[in-house]
Design an enzyme around this catalytic site. Structure first.
Site, PDB file in Angstrom:
ATOM      1  N   ARG A  77      18.333  35.873  59.248  1.00 21.76           N
ATOM      2  CA  ARG A  77      18.386  37.220  59.819  1.00 21.76           C
ATOM      3  C   ARG A  77      17.191  38.042  59.333  1.00 21.76           C
ATOM      4  O   ARG A  77      16.435  37.587  58.488  1.00 21.76           O
ATOM      5  CB  ARG A  77      19.712  37.907  59.476  1.00 21.76           C
TER       6      ARG A  77
ATOM      7  N   CYS B 144       9.224  42.267  62.126  1.00 19.04           N
ATOM      8  CA  CYS B 144       8.283  43.121  61.406  1.00 19.04           C
ATOM      9  C   CYS B 144       8.464  44.545  61.941  1.00 19.04           C
ATOM     10  O   CYS B 144       8.409  44.770  63.159  1.00 19.04           O
ATOM     11  CB  CYS B 144       6.866  42.607  61.671  1.00 19.04           C
TER      12      CYS B 144
ATOM     13  N   ASN C 275      21.053  46.794  60.188  1.00 15.09           N
ATOM     14  CA  ASN C 275      21.844  46.460  58.997  1.00 15.09           C
ATOM     15  C   ASN C 275      20.910  46.283  57.815  1.00 15.09           C
ATOM     16  O   ASN C 275      19.969  45.490  57.871  1.00 15.09           O
ATOM     17  CB  ASN C 275      22.611  45.144  59.209  1.00 15.09           C
ATOM     18  N   GLU C 276      21.150  47.058  56.773  1.00 17.46           N
ATOM     19  CA  GLU C 276      20.399  46.927  55.514  1.00 17.46           C
ATOM     20  C   GLU C 276      18.891  46.756  55.746  1.00 17.46           C
ATOM     21  O   GLU C 276      18.328  45.681  55.498  1.00 17.46           O
ATOM     22  CB  GLU C 276      20.944  45.770  54.680  1.00 17.46           C
TER      23      GLU C 276
ATOM     24  N   GLU D  27      30.058  48.694  52.877  1.00 15.71           N
ATOM     25  CA  GLU D  27      30.512  47.346  52.505  1.00 15.71           C
ATOM     26  C   GLU D  27      30.919  47.387  51.035  1.00 15.71           C
ATOM     27  O   GLU D  27      30.085  47.636  50.165  1.00 15.71           O
ATOM     28  CB  GLU D  27      29.390  46.320  52.690  1.00 15.71           C
TER      29      GLU D  27
ATOM     30  N   TRP E 175      26.450  35.215  46.867  1.00 13.26           N
ATOM     31  CA  TRP E 175      24.989  35.280  46.798  1.00 13.26           C
ATOM     32  C   TRP E 175      24.387  35.467  45.409  1.00 13.26           C
ATOM     33  O   TRP E 175      23.167  35.434  45.262  1.00 13.26           O
ATOM     34  CB  TRP E 175      24.443  36.344  47.742  1.00 13.26           C
TER      35      TRP E 175
ATOM     36  N   GLU F  83      27.853  32.365  54.836  1.00 13.45           N
ATOM     37  CA  GLU F  83      28.670  33.123  53.873  1.00 13.45           C
ATOM     38  C   GLU F  83      30.092  32.578  53.727  1.00 13.45           C
ATOM     39  O   GLU F  83      31.034  33.321  53.456  1.00 13.45           O
ATOM     40  CB  GLU F  83      28.655  34.613  54.259  1.00 13.45           C
ATOM     41  N   GLN F  84      30.221  31.237  53.863  1.00 19.21           N
ATOM     42  CA  GLN F  84      31.550  30.610  53.746  1.00 19.21           C
ATOM     43  C   GLN F  84      32.227  30.897  52.419  1.00 19.21           C
ATOM     44  O   GLN F  84      33.440  30.921  52.308  1.00 19.21           O
ATOM     45  CB  GLN F  84      31.427  29.093  53.858  1.00 19.21           C
ATOM     46  N   MET F  85      31.417  31.055  51.356  1.00 17.02           N
ATOM     47  CA  MET F  85      31.984  31.219  50.020  1.00 17.02           C
ATOM     48  C   MET F  85      32.159  32.690  49.628  1.00 17.02           C
ATOM     49  O   MET F  85      32.394  33.001  48.476  1.00 17.02           O
ATOM     50  CB  MET F  85      31.118  30.492  48.981  1.00 17.02           C
ATOM     51  N   HIS F  86      31.991  33.590  50.592  1.00 12.94           N
ATOM     52  CA  HIS F  86      32.157  35.019  50.354  1.00 12.94           C
ATOM     53  C   HIS F  86      33.587  35.395  50.707  1.00 12.94           C
ATOM     54  O   HIS F  86      34.000  35.278  51.853  1.00 12.94           O
ATOM     55  CB  HIS F  86      31.177  35.787  51.245  1.00 12.94           C
TER      56      HIS F  86
HETATM   57  C1  GAL Z   1      25.217  42.490  52.702  1.00 13.15           C
HETATM   58  C2  GAL Z   1      25.055  42.365  54.201  1.00 13.15           C
HETATM   59  C3  GAL Z   1      26.247  41.687  54.844  1.00 13.15           C
HETATM   60  C4  GAL Z   1      26.662  40.474  54.062  1.00 13.15           C
HETATM   61  C5  GAL Z   1      26.962  40.892  52.651  1.00 13.15           C
HETATM   62  C6  GAL Z   1      27.455  39.782  51.779  1.00 13.15           C
HETATM   63  O1  GAL Z   1      23.980  42.539  52.075  1.00 13.15           O
HETATM   64  O2  GAL Z   1      24.865  43.620  54.793  1.00 13.15           O
HETATM   65  O3  GAL Z   1      25.925  41.340  56.167  1.00 13.15           O
HETATM   66  O4  GAL Z   1      25.639  39.543  54.099  1.00 13.15           O
HETATM   67  O5  GAL Z   1      25.794  41.403  52.075  1.00 13.15           O
HETATM   68  O6  GAL Z   1      27.762  40.232  50.488  1.00 13.15           O
END
Ligand code: GAL
Length: 664
Positions: free
Chosen positions: A111, A115, A149-150, A328, A337, A377-380
Site C-alpha cells: 500500500r 508519490c 489513510n495515514e 484506530e 507489526w 495482517e493475519q496476526m493482528h
Molecule cells: C495502521 C493502519 C491500519 C493497519 C494498522 C495495523 O498503521 O492505518 O491500516 O495497518 O496500522 O496496526
C-alpha cells in the site's frame, strides 16, 4: 443537513465488510450494536472493488454495506481509498510510484505506492473522491469522512521521483525568485555549490556525503507542502458535495515527516492511530522502559500524542470547538507489526480507552473488527477472532459502553495552565543536523512532557503561535530551533514563566546559525550566548551541583547582563540560568534533574502540581480527575488525594486501574 459535533463520547470500529461474505454483514452490525459501538469506518482501502476497471464503478456492494449499517443505526465514517491505488492505475502511470532515497522506484503489492508530487495521480484521487462524495455525501448514515489513510506511513513523504524534482524546482523558484537569493540563503558558496538556474538543482539524495542542510530542509518543507495540498484537494471536494459532514484524517505515532498543524487546517477532526504496545516495542528504544511497561505501554508516549493531536483538532475550529478522535485503537490483543508482539496486561485496554476519553477524544475506534485469516495482517488481533466469535476486545467494548453511561467526561477539554511547544520544522532541522546521534526535537519535548506528567499535570501541546500560548501560566520551549520574532514577542508579552531547553533559537529560517548565535531571538529575553555545544555518550553524564545530571547534550554559555546562574555542573560550568521569567537549561537534564528544576518554577507560576507515586498519572477533565496506574503494584491513592469516594474505581488503585474523582 448539518451534523452537530458529537457532545458525548463513544466507541467505534474499523470494519472491512468486503473481507467477509455478505451473509455475515447483518450479524456483524447486530454484534457491533450489542457491544455499544456507534461509529464504523469503512472503505479506505477498497479502490479496486469500487472501480474494478478504469471508469467502471461498482458501488453496489458499498451501497448494501451502508444500508446494513444504517438499518442498525450505526454511523459510517467513509474513507477515501487513495492509499491503495489499483494495479491498473499503476500500470497506466508507472511514474506515480514513490522513489526511495537510493533512487529505486518502490513497487505495487502492498500500500501507499504513490508519490505525493505526482499531478496525474492527484487527478485520479480527485476523480474517485468526487464520485464517492457525490454518491454518499448525503447518505443519512454518513457521519464523517476520512481522507486517505495515514499519510506518510511506510516512509512515503519524501519521494525522490521525477515528479518531485519538477515540483521542487518550481517551489524553489517561487520561494526565492532568483538563484542569487537561493545561493545566499543556502550558503552555496560553501563547497562551491552555487547554482545558475533553478533547473540545475537536484534532489538532495545521492550526494557523495551529507547534502547542504538548507537544501535538505527546503526539500522537506516542499514535501510537507505536498501532503498539505494532497489532503486539501480531497477535503475541498468532500466539502463541496457533502455539506455538514466533517473531514478527518488518521495521523500516526512518532511520525513527523510533514507538518500536521498545516494539514489540520483542512480537517474538522484530527484523529490518530494508537498502538501502545507496538510503540513501546518499536519506538521507545529504552530497555528499562520496555521491561517496566511491557503489556501496558509507555505511560507518556500515547498520552503525548493525544495532546498533540488535540492541538491539531483545534487548528481549524479553535480551542472551544476543537475535535479529535482515536481512529484506530489497539484492540486489547497483540499486533502483527512490532519486533515482538506482546499481550496486553489485564485492564490495559480499559486504561488506554479512559486515558484518551479523559484527554477529550470524542470517539475511540478500535482497529479492527475481525482478525483477518488472509493477507498481511493475519496476526493482528481484532475485536472478533478470525472465526467471528468475540475476542477480549469485544468484551472490553461492552464494559466501556456500560461505564460511559454513568460517567462521561468532556470531549472539549479545558485549556491547561501549562503549554509545551512542539514544532515540526524543529524536528526536521534536528534530523539534518543532530550533532549528537540520539538528539531529536521530539525526544527533547517528550522529556519535558514526562516530567510534567510526573508532576500530575494535564498539558496542552501547542504550535509556536501567539494564540496557543496566550493566557498560560507556564510555557516550555525545549529545542525550539527556529524562533520567529512574532513568537518571541508573544513570549515576552505573555506573563508566563518560560522554560527554554537547549538549542532553542539556534537556527534562522534558512537553517544557518542565528544572528548573535544561539539562542538567537531569545536573547531579547535572556542575555546569553551559546559558544560551544558538546554531545556526550550515555556513559558520560555530567553531574549537576544539586543532583541529577546533564546527559547527552551540554552547552557552554557566555553570560550577559541581568542573568543569574542558578546552578553549575560539578565540573564548574553554568547549567541553569535565569533572567526575569525566563529559565534556560543549558543541557539535556535527566529525569531527576528535570523534576527538581521544574517544580519550583511551577510554584512561581502558580501551577498546582502533585507529588505522584511512581507510575501513577493524572488527567483533569472539567470537574473529573482521572488517575491511572501504569505500574505493577496496587497503589494507595488516599495519601496523595485524601480519603474521598471515587466516582469510578477505587482509592486502592490496582495495576492498570482507572480511578475517577469528582473535584470542585
Ligand atoms: C495502521 C493502519 C491500519 C493497519 C494498522 C495495523 O498503521 O492505518 O491500516 O495497518 O496500522 O496496526
Amino acid at each position: 443537513m448539518s451534523m452537530d459535533p458529537i457532545k458525548t463520547q463513544t466507541l467505534g470500529v474499523c470494519y472491512y465488510p468486503e473481507h467477509w461474505p455478505e451473509e455475515r454483514w447483518e450479524t456483524d452490525a447486530k454484534m457491533m450494536v450489542e457491544a455499544g459501538i456507534e461509529y464504523v469506518r469503512i472503505g479506505e482501502f477498497a479502490w479496486s472493488l469500487m472501480e474494478p476497471d478504469p471508469g467502471q464503478f461498482d458501488w453496489d456492494w458499498l451501497d448494501r454495506s451502508f444500508e446494513v449499517l444504517h438499518a442498525h443505526g450505526l454511523k459510517v465514517v467513509l474513507g477515501t481509498p487513495t492509499a491503495t491505488p489499483p494495479k491498473w492505475l499503476v500500470d497506466r502511470m508507472h511514474d506515480m510510484l514513490p522513489v526511495g532515497a537510493d533512487g529505486t522506484s518502490r513497487g505495487f503489492g502492498s500500500r501507499r505506492h504513490y508519490c505525493f508530487s505526482h499531478t496525474g495521480y492527484r487527478e485520479e484521487c480527485a476523480r474517485i473522491t468526487t464520485e464517492m462524495a457525490k454518491r454518499y455525501g448525503d447518505h443519512p448514515a454518513l457521519a464523517a469522512w476520512q481522507t486517505d489513510n495515514e499519510y506518510g506511513c511506510h516512509n512515503t513523504v519524501l519521494s525522490y521521483s521525477d515528479a518531485a524534482l519538477a515540483g521542487f524546482r518550481d517551489w524553489l523558484a517561487q520561494k526565492y525568485q532568483s538563484t542569487d537569493a537561493l545561493n545566499r540563503a543556502w550558503g552555496n558558496v560553501f563547497w562551491s555549490m552555487n547554482y545558475r538556474s533553478f533547473d540545475e538543482i537536484e534532489l538532495p539524495n545521492g550526494t557523495v556525503t551529507q547534502a547542504n542542510p538548507s537544501h535538505s530542509l527546503d526539500f522537506h518543507r516542499y514535501s510537507s507542502d505536498q501532503v498539505v495540498a494532497f489532503n486539501k484537494l480531497q477535503s475541498d471536494i468532500i466539502r463541496a458535495h457533502s455539506r455538514g459532514r466533517p473531514v478527518s484524517h488518521n495521523y500516526m505515532g512518532k511520525f513527523f515527516d510533514f507538518d500536521h498543524y498545516a494539514v489540520s487546517e483542512d480537517l474538522d477532526i484530527a484523529t490518530w492511530d494508537a498502538y501502545p504496545l507496538g510503540f513501546l516495542e518499536r519506538e521507545i528504544g529504552d530497555e528499562d522502559l520496555l521491561k517496566k511497561y511491557m503489556g501496558v505501554g509507555d505511560p507518556d508516549f500515547d498520552p503525548f500524542h493525544h495532546d498533540l493531536y488535540r492541538a491539531c483538532g483545534q487548528v481549524r475550529n479553535g480551542q472551544e470547538n476543537g475535535r479529535w478522535w482515536v481512529m484506530e485503537q489497539q484492540p486489547y490483543g497483540p499486533l502483527n507489526w512490532a519486533g515482538f508482539n506482546h499481550s496486553p496486561r489485564d485492564g490495559a485496554g480499559r486504561l488506554w480507552v479512559w486515558e484518551a476519553f479523559a484527554a477529550g477524544a470524542e470517539v475511540i475506534s478500535f482497529f479492527r473488527w475481525r482478525q483477518p485469516s488472509f493477507g498481511q495482517e493475519q496476526m493482528h488481533e481484532g475485536l472478533l477472532l478470525p472465526d467471528g466469535t468475540p475476542n477480549e476486545g469485544y468484551k472490553l467494548c461492552k464494559e466501556i459502553a456500560k461505564e460511559l453511561k454513568s460517567l462521561a467526561p468532556n470531549p472539549s477539554q479545558a485549556r491547561a495552565d501549562v503549554a509545551l511547544v512542539f514544532d515540526y520544522p524543529s524536528q526536521w532541522m534536528m534530523k539534518y543536523m543532530p550533532h549528537g546521534a540520539d538528539a531529536s526535537h521530539f525526544d527533547s519535548v517528550l522529556r519535558y512532557y514526562r516530567a510534567l506528567r510526573r508532576a500530575g499535570l494535564s498539558v496542552d501541546i501547542v504550535p509556536p503561535t501567539a494564540a496557543a500560548i496566550s493566557g498560560r501560566k507556564a510555557v516550555f520551549i525545549p529545542m525550539l530551533m527556529g524562533l520567529t520574532p512574532e513568537f518571541i514577542a508573544a513570549l515576552g508579552a505573555s506573563g508566563a514563566q518560560i522554560v527554554a531547553g537547549p538549542w532553542t533559537g539556534a537556527k534562522d529560517q534558512n537553517f544557518a546559525i542565528s544572528e548573535g548565535m544561539a539562542p538567537g531571538p531569545l536573547q531579547a529575553l535572556i542575555d546569553i550566548k551559546i559558544r560551544r555545544v558538546e554531545t556526550r555518550r550515555a556513559f558520560a553524564p555530567l553531574d549537576l551541583e544539586n543532583g541529577g545530571t546533564l546527559a547527552g547534550w551540554r552547552e557552554f554559555v557566555v553570560i550577559g547582563d541581568g542573568v543569574d546562574v542558578l546552578e553549575n555542573t560539578k565540573d564548574g560550568y553554568p547549567a541553569v540560568l535565569r533572567s526575569g521569567k525566563v529559565t534556560y537549561l543549558a543541557g539535556r537534564a535527566d529525569a531527576s534533574a528535570l523534576d527538581r528544576l521544574i517544580r519550583p518554577i511551577l510554584d512561581t507560576a502558580g501551577v498546582d502540581w502533585i507529588d505522584l507515586p511512581e507510575d501513577i498519572r493524572v488527567r483533569d477533565n472539567g470537574d473529573l480527575r482521572f488517575i491511572f496506574n501504569y505500574g505493577r503494584e496496587t497503589v494507595d491513592l488516599i495519601q496523595t488525594f485524601g480519603n474521598v469516594t471515587p466516582a469510578m474505581g477505587e482509592m486502592q488503585i490496582k495495576p492498570c486501574g482507572v480511578t475517577c474523582l469528582k473535584v470542585s
